[in-house]
Design an enzyme around this catalytic site. Structure first.
Site, PDB file in Angstrom:
ATOM      1  N   CYS A   1       0.838  -1.186   0.000  1.00 52.31           N
ATOM      2  CA  CYS A   1       0.000   0.000   0.000  1.00 52.31           C
ATOM      3  C   CYS A   1       0.881   1.247   0.000  1.00 52.31           C
ATOM      4  O   CYS A   1       2.081   1.190   0.220  1.00 52.31           O
ATOM      5  CB  CYS A   1      -0.898   0.011   1.225  1.00 52.31           C
ATOM      6  SG  CYS A   1      -2.026  -1.386   1.339  1.00 52.31           S
TER       7      CYS A   1
ATOM      8  N   GLY B   1      13.501 -14.699   2.708  1.00 55.18           N
ATOM      9  CA  GLY B   1      14.456 -15.042   3.752  1.00 55.18           C
ATOM     10  C   GLY B   1      15.272 -13.852   4.214  1.00 55.18           C
ATOM     11  O   GLY B   1      16.325 -14.039   4.833  1.00 55.18           O
TER      12      GLY B   1
ATOM     13  N   GLY C   1       1.014  -2.070   5.554  1.00 57.36           N
ATOM     14  CA  GLY C   1       1.646  -3.161   6.277  1.00 57.36           C
ATOM     15  C   GLY C   1       0.649  -4.161   6.797  1.00 57.36           C
ATOM     16  O   GLY C   1      -0.528  -4.177   6.403  1.00 57.36           O
ATOM     17  N   GLU C   2       1.106  -5.016   7.696  1.00 62.45           N
ATOM     18  CA  GLU C   2       0.271  -6.058   8.273  1.00 62.45           C
ATOM     19  C   GLU C   2       0.540  -6.155   9.769  1.00 62.45           C
ATOM     20  O   GLU C   2       1.692  -6.149  10.200  1.00 62.45           O
ATOM     21  CB  GLU C   2       0.569  -7.414   7.607  1.00 62.45           C
ATOM     22  CG  GLU C   2       0.251  -7.443   6.115  1.00 62.45           C
ATOM     23  CD  GLU C   2       0.656  -8.765   5.474  1.00 62.45           C
ATOM     24  OE1 GLU C   2       0.703  -9.784   6.191  1.00 62.45           O
ATOM     25  OE2 GLU C   2       0.938  -8.780   4.279  1.00 62.45           O
TER      26      GLU C   2
ATOM     27  N   ASP D   1      -6.804  -5.559   9.797  1.00 60.25           N
ATOM     28  CA  ASP D   1      -5.826  -5.476  10.869  1.00 60.25           C
ATOM     29  C   ASP D   1      -5.504  -4.029  11.217  1.00 60.25           C
ATOM     30  O   ASP D   1      -5.154  -3.716  12.359  1.00 60.25           O
ATOM     31  CB  ASP D   1      -4.545  -6.233  10.483  1.00 60.25           C
ATOM     32  CG  ASP D   1      -4.005  -5.817   9.121  1.00 60.25           C
ATOM     33  OD1 ASP D   1      -4.789  -5.432   8.243  1.00 60.25           O
ATOM     34  OD2 ASP D   1      -2.780  -5.909   8.912  1.00 60.25           O
TER      35      ASP D   1
END
Length: 373
Positions: free
Chosen positions: A2, A328, A70-71, A92
């Site tokens: 976003c 990773g 974000g999350e 969220d």
């Protein structure tokens, strides 16, 4: 990803819309903005959680508003702390707004996730914040009459760009209290597990829990798979999670035709039985992509560009099949994976260097995850 834009002080909606348009690539699904006293907020949305109802800016019953990128991985458990509240969405970010309204900026320490967010309204002062590691980008620029915020530097008008600075991770800012720290990328030293077996179990349990937390979207994310240890472990944990829920993990790899990484990724994908996608490119393709990469990551460090070219191809490939991916990134900083770290003979010196590299991830290595244009 976003995109967010905010102006506080003497907001000019025309400036806000110009800034929002320059980061339109960050949110192909939705766009929204709101004007409040002394504040203008804008948002470009890539919908991952509550894809139908999570339109931003998000508002609560009192008229407080939030835009976020974000999350928040622990949003479901945080909701239970406000069980008597009315929730308008499953987003969220609505939980993040409730946490701020209830406890202020320092309450952001309760959030587990990656985020850049800005909130304002009648029940709270204007507040901007960024996650402790700085995974999500946020920049700000102070002008004589306003303070401007945006997800990318290119959003700012040219006359403002000489004042643009990265917003510091783990901090929030309000006009009254200024810059305040609510968390750090590296926590204070805690007592280590008693034995090596206990230590290994703690690392394994935390890694599995971390990956599981990030499988929270309406659609499970894929994995950028290089075939190396870091991404292969993440893929192994994510693929088991998907199988248990009747899904098949999607993995993505890129490289030259003779790339050892491509061959290794194929072996890992076959072993894990993932839905694997790959793309090859030539040296000429990589060179031609450099201008796009510089524009996307807004940086020209040679080491960063070297790895970001491959990530740019990866993001382009993955975007055809999914909206979010795991990587990773960060493992070398946490577990001393870089070659130069082998020269450290003193444990305290190595610990200090690892703490430094983790604390400065936002200045370089997390930018590799940004190409999405």
């Amino acid at each position: 990803m976003c995109g967010i834009v905010a102006i506080h002080g003497e907001p000019d909606p025309r400036l806000g819309m110009r800034m929002l348009e320059r980061i339109a690539h960050r949110g192909p699904d939705d766009q929204g903005n709101v004007e409040l006293p002394d504040t203008w907020l804008g948002h470009r949305r890539l919908s991952i959680v509550d894809t139908e109802g999570g339109h931003q800016p998000l508002a609560d019953q009192l008229g407080n508003q939030l835009v976020g990128n974000g999350e928040i991985y622990n949003h479901a458990s945080l909701r239970t702390l406000f069980a008597d509240d009315h929730w308008s969405t499953g987003s969220d970010n609505e939980v993040a707004l409730r946490v701020i309204v209830d406890g202020g900026g320092h309450a952001l320490a309760a959030l587990r996730g990656m985020f850049a967010l800005i909130a304002a309204g009648p029940g709270l002062p204007f507040l901007a914040a960024r996650d402790p590691v700085g995974v999500k980008p946020l920049y700000w620029s102070r002008t004589p009459g306003s303070v401007l915020f945006a997800s990318e530097m290119k959003a700012f008008d040219r006359e403002h760009r000489d004042r643009v600075r990265p917003f510091p991770p783990g901090c929030f800012w309000t006009p009254r209290d200024g810059l305040q720290r609510f968390a750090s990328a590296v926590p204070p030293q805690n007592q280590a597990p008693a034995t090596r077996t206990d230590h290994e179990k703690a690392v394994r349990d935390d890694l599995i829990a971390s990956v599981h937390l990030q499988m929270m979207g309406d659609e499970p994310p894929g994995v950028l798979l290089s075939g190396g240890l870091d991404s292969s472990i993440v893929a192994a944990i994510a693929s088991r999670w998907c199988r248990e829920r009747g899904h098949r993990l999607r993995t993505f790899s890129v490289g030259t035709v003779a790339s050892a990484d491509l061959a290794a990724a194929r072996r890992v994908a076959a072993y894990l039985d993932t839905q694997h996608f790959e793309r090859t490119y030539t040296a000429e393709d990589a060179i031609a992509r450099v201008p796009d990469v510089v524009r996307a990551v807004e940086h020209y460090d040679p080491a960063l560009l070297h790895s970001s070219v491959a990530n740019h191809f990866l993001a382009e490939l993955a975007a055809r099949h999914t909206k979010a991916v795991l990587t990773g990134e960060g493992a070398d900083e946490l577990f001393a994976g870089y070659r130069y770290l082998r020269d450290f003979q003193d444990d305290n010196a190595l610990d200090a260097e690892l703490r430094r590299t983790v604390s400065t991830l936002h200045t370089l290595h997390t930018l590799r995850a940004r190409p999405n244009e």
